[in-house]
Scaffold this motif. Structure first.
Motif, PDB file in Angstrom:
ATOM      1  N   GLU A  81     -29.208  -2.636  64.030  1.00  0.00           N
ATOM      2  CA  GLU A  81     -29.051  -3.476  65.081  1.00  0.00           C
ATOM      3  C   GLU A  81     -30.462  -1.794  65.440  1.00  0.00           C
ATOM      4  O   GLU A  81     -31.018  -1.955  66.892  1.00  0.00           O
ATOM      5  CB  GLU A  81     -27.410  -3.115  66.009  1.00  0.00           C
ATOM      6  N   ARG A 105     -20.126  -2.425  55.578  1.00  0.00           N
ATOM      7  CA  ARG A 105     -20.899  -3.530  56.255  1.00  0.00           C
ATOM      8  C   ARG A 105     -21.317  -2.820  58.060  1.00  0.00           C
ATOM      9  O   ARG A 105     -22.454  -3.012  58.319  1.00  0.00           O
ATOM     10  CB  ARG A 105     -20.464  -4.107  56.900  1.00  0.00           C
ATOM     11  N   LEU A 106     -20.213  -1.877  58.132  1.00  0.00           N
ATOM     12  CA  LEU A 106     -20.501  -1.597  59.725  1.00  0.00           C
ATOM     13  C   LEU A 106     -21.563  -0.623  60.222  1.00  0.00           C
ATOM     14  O   LEU A 106     -21.635  -0.651  60.596  1.00  0.00           O
ATOM     15  CB  LEU A 106     -18.971  -0.913  59.931  1.00  0.00           C
ATOM     16  N   PRO A 107     -21.314   0.672  58.823  1.00  0.00           N
ATOM     17  CA  PRO A 107     -22.521   1.598  59.064  1.00  0.00           C
ATOM     18  C   PRO A 107     -23.603   0.463  58.957  1.00  0.00           C
ATOM     19  O   PRO A 107     -25.621   1.124  59.082  1.00  0.00           O
ATOM     20  CB  PRO A 107     -22.111   2.171  58.460  1.00  0.00           C
ATOM     21  N   GLU A 113     -24.703  -1.799  59.504  1.00  0.00           N
ATOM     22  CA  GLU A 113     -25.092  -3.222  60.135  1.00  0.00           C
ATOM     23  C   GLU A 113     -25.463  -2.466  61.664  1.00  0.00           C
ATOM     24  O   GLU A 113     -26.238  -2.570  62.484  1.00  0.00           O
ATOM     25  CB  GLU A 113     -24.016  -4.022  61.982  1.00  0.00           C
ATOM     26  N   ARG A 114     -24.863  -1.067  62.408  1.00  0.00           N
ATOM     27  CA  ARG A 114     -25.239   0.164  62.753  1.00  0.00           C
ATOM     28  C   ARG A 114     -26.801   0.307  62.365  1.00  0.00           C
ATOM     29  O   ARG A 114     -27.563   0.720  63.485  1.00  0.00           O
ATOM     30  CB  ARG A 114     -24.456   1.165  62.536  1.00  0.00           C
ATOM     31  N   ASP A 168     -16.260  -5.342  54.286  1.00  0.00           N
ATOM     32  CA  ASP A 168     -16.444  -4.410  55.428  1.00  0.00           C
ATOM     33  C   ASP A 168     -16.542  -3.574  55.553  1.00  0.00           C
ATOM     34  O   ASP A 168     -16.966  -3.656  57.079  1.00  0.00           O
ATOM     35  CB  ASP A 168     -15.105  -5.263  55.673  1.00  0.00           C
ATOM     36  N   ALA A 169     -15.787  -3.024  55.292  1.00  0.00           N
ATOM     37  CA  ALA A 169     -16.985  -1.186  55.372  1.00  0.00           C
ATOM     38  C   ALA A 169     -17.193  -1.144  55.235  1.00  0.00           C
ATOM     39  O   ALA A 169     -17.553   0.083  56.400  1.00  0.00           O
ATOM     40  CB  ALA A 169     -15.007  -0.541  55.008  1.00  0.00           C
ATOM     41  N   ASP A 222     -20.401   6.616  58.339  1.00  0.00           N
ATOM     42  CA  ASP A 222     -20.895   5.888  59.793  1.00  0.00           C
ATOM     43  C   ASP A 222     -22.166   5.534  59.908  1.00  0.00           C
ATOM     44  O   ASP A 222     -21.851   4.509  60.988  1.00  0.00           O
ATOM     45  CB  ASP A 222     -20.136   7.289  60.576  1.00  0.00           C
ATOM     46  N   TRP A 223     -22.921   5.376  59.179  1.00  0.00           N
ATOM     47  CA  TRP A 223     -24.079   5.333  59.565  1.00  0.00           C
ATOM     48  C   TRP A 223     -24.874   5.212  58.058  1.00  0.00           C
ATOM     49  O   TRP A 223     -24.853   6.239  57.018  1.00  0.00           O
ATOM     50  CB  TRP A 223     -25.299   6.449  60.663  1.00  0.00           C
TER      51      TRP A 223
END
Length: 305
Positions: free
Chosen positions: A298, A290-292, A294-295, A287-288, A110-111
Motif C-alpha cells: 500500500e 500478509r498484514l506487514p 500489504e502495509r 494471514d499474519a 510489523d512491516w
C-alpha cells in the motif's frame, strides 16, 4: 478449461530462465505482479521466500518452486524462535523486516520492506515518532544507521553472496582501471563497500542507474551485487563496460548458488506441474504474514505511482 500458468523470474536467475518468464523483476515488482495476477498456477523461478510471498499474496493460486533447495542465507541464518525473543526484548519498537525472510519471520513483523522502499518506509516510521528494530540483514541495517543516523538494533544475518564483496579487492580493482571507474552497490553489501559507492539501491534501481548513465563509454562500471543482473544491464547498455565488483584478488565470480538451482529443466518441469508446492503454510500464518506485506505494498503504490 486449461489452467493459466504464469512464470515469474528474479533478475538473479540465468538469462535463459528470464527468457522463459512472463515477468522478470526484483522482489517488489514480482510481489506486486503475484498479487495482481489471476494465475491458477504461479511458477516462481527464484528462491523459497519469494514463492512463499507469492502464495501469501495470492492464496488461491497453486505456487510451485522449481527446486526445493533454493533457499537464502538470510533465512537459514535466522532462528525464528530466537528472533521472537529478540523482538520481545524491544516491546516499544516497530519490527521492520526485509522481504528476504521466511513466512514465519514475516508473520512476527510489523512491516516488510524491499531494498527499493526500505529507506522511505523507515523514514516514514521515524517521522511518526516510532522506534525501529530491523531484521534480518545486518549489512543493510548498518548502512541505514550510517546513512541516516538511526540507532536501530539489528538482527545479525547476511546474504552470503553480497557479504563477500570487500573494500581491499575493490580498491585494487578501482586503482588498476586505466579509465574512470564507478561503483554501484546493493545495500546487502558490507558497509565499507557501500561507503565507496556512487549509488546504493535495489536491483531495479541499479539497472535504472546503468540505463541512465551519461558518462563516457570507456568508463568502467563495477556492480556489487549478484552476477545475474549483469545480463540485463549489458542488454540495456551494450555500449558500456560493466563488470561485477571483485570479491578477492580481482575475482569477479560471485553468484547466488540458490538462484542458480533454477535450471531450464527444473523450470520446464514446474511449468508442467512438477516441483515443490508451497502448500505447507497455514491460513493463520499466511494471514499474519500478509498484514506487514500489504502495509508495504500500500505504501509503495501510494509513493511510487
Amino acid at each position: 478449461m486449461s489452467k493459466r500458468v504464469v512464470t515469474l523470474a528474479h533478475y538473479y536467475t540465468q538469462p535463459e530462465i528470464q527468457q522463459m518468464a512472463d515477468k522478470v523483476g526484483d522482489s517488489l515488482e514480482l510481489s506486486l505482479f503475484a498479487r495482481e495476477s489471476n494465475a491458477d498456477i504461479i511458477v516462481f523461478a527464484g528462491v523459497r521466500f519469494m514463492a512463499e510471498t507469492a502464495k501469501i499474496l495470492n492464496p488461491q493460486a497453486e505456487v510451485i518452486l522449481p527446486d526445493a533447495g533454493s533457499t537464502c542465507s538470510l533465512v537459514t541464518q535466522t532462528d525464528v524462535a530466537a528472533l521472537q525473543q529478540w523482538r520481545e526484548s524491544y516491546p516499544e519498537h516497530v519490527h521492520v523486516s526485509y522481504i528476504n525472510s521466511s513466512a514465519a519471520h514475516k508473520a512476527i513483523s510489523d512491516w516488510i520492506v524491499t531494498s527499493r522502499n526500505v529507506d522511505d518506509i523507515i523514514a516514514h516510521l521515524y517521522e511518526q515518532g516510532k522506534q525501529v528494530i530491523f531484521s534480518p540483514d545486518r549489512n543493510m541495517g548498518a548502512y541505514l544507521n550510517y546513512q541516516y543516523g538511526y540507532n536501530m538494533p539489528l538482527w545479525s544475518a547476511v546474504c552470503e553472496v553480497h557479504d563477500k564483496f570487500n573494500e581491499a579487492a575493490l580498491d585494487e580493482a578501482l586503482s588498476a582501471s586505466a579509465t574512470p571507474a564507478h561503483l554501484i552497490a546493493h545495500p546487502e553489501s558490507p558497509l565499507p563497500v557501500l561507503k565507496r559507492a556512487e549509488y546504493v539501491g535495489s536491483t531495479s534501481g541499479m539497472l535504472n542507474w546503468v540505463k541512465a548513465f551519461a558518462g563516457a563509454a570507456t568508463d568502467v562500471i563495477f556492480v556489487a551485487t549478484e552476477d545475474g543482473i549483469l545480463y540485463n544491464m549489458r542488454l540495456a547498455r551494450p555500449d558500456l563496460d560493466i563488470r561485477q565488483a571483485p570479491i578477492y584478488a580481482g575475482c569477479q565470480c560471485n553468484s547466488c548458488p540458490y538462484m542458480k538451482m533454477n535450471t531450464i529443466e527444473a523450470v520446464k518441469r514446474a511449468q508442467q506441474g512438477i516441483g515443490t508446492r508451497i502448500d505447507y503454510l497455514s491460513d493463520a500464518e499466511m494471514d499474519a504474514a500478509r498484514l506487514p506485506i500489504e502495509r508495504m505494498l500500500e505504501f509503495s503504490q501510494r509513493y511510487y505511482r
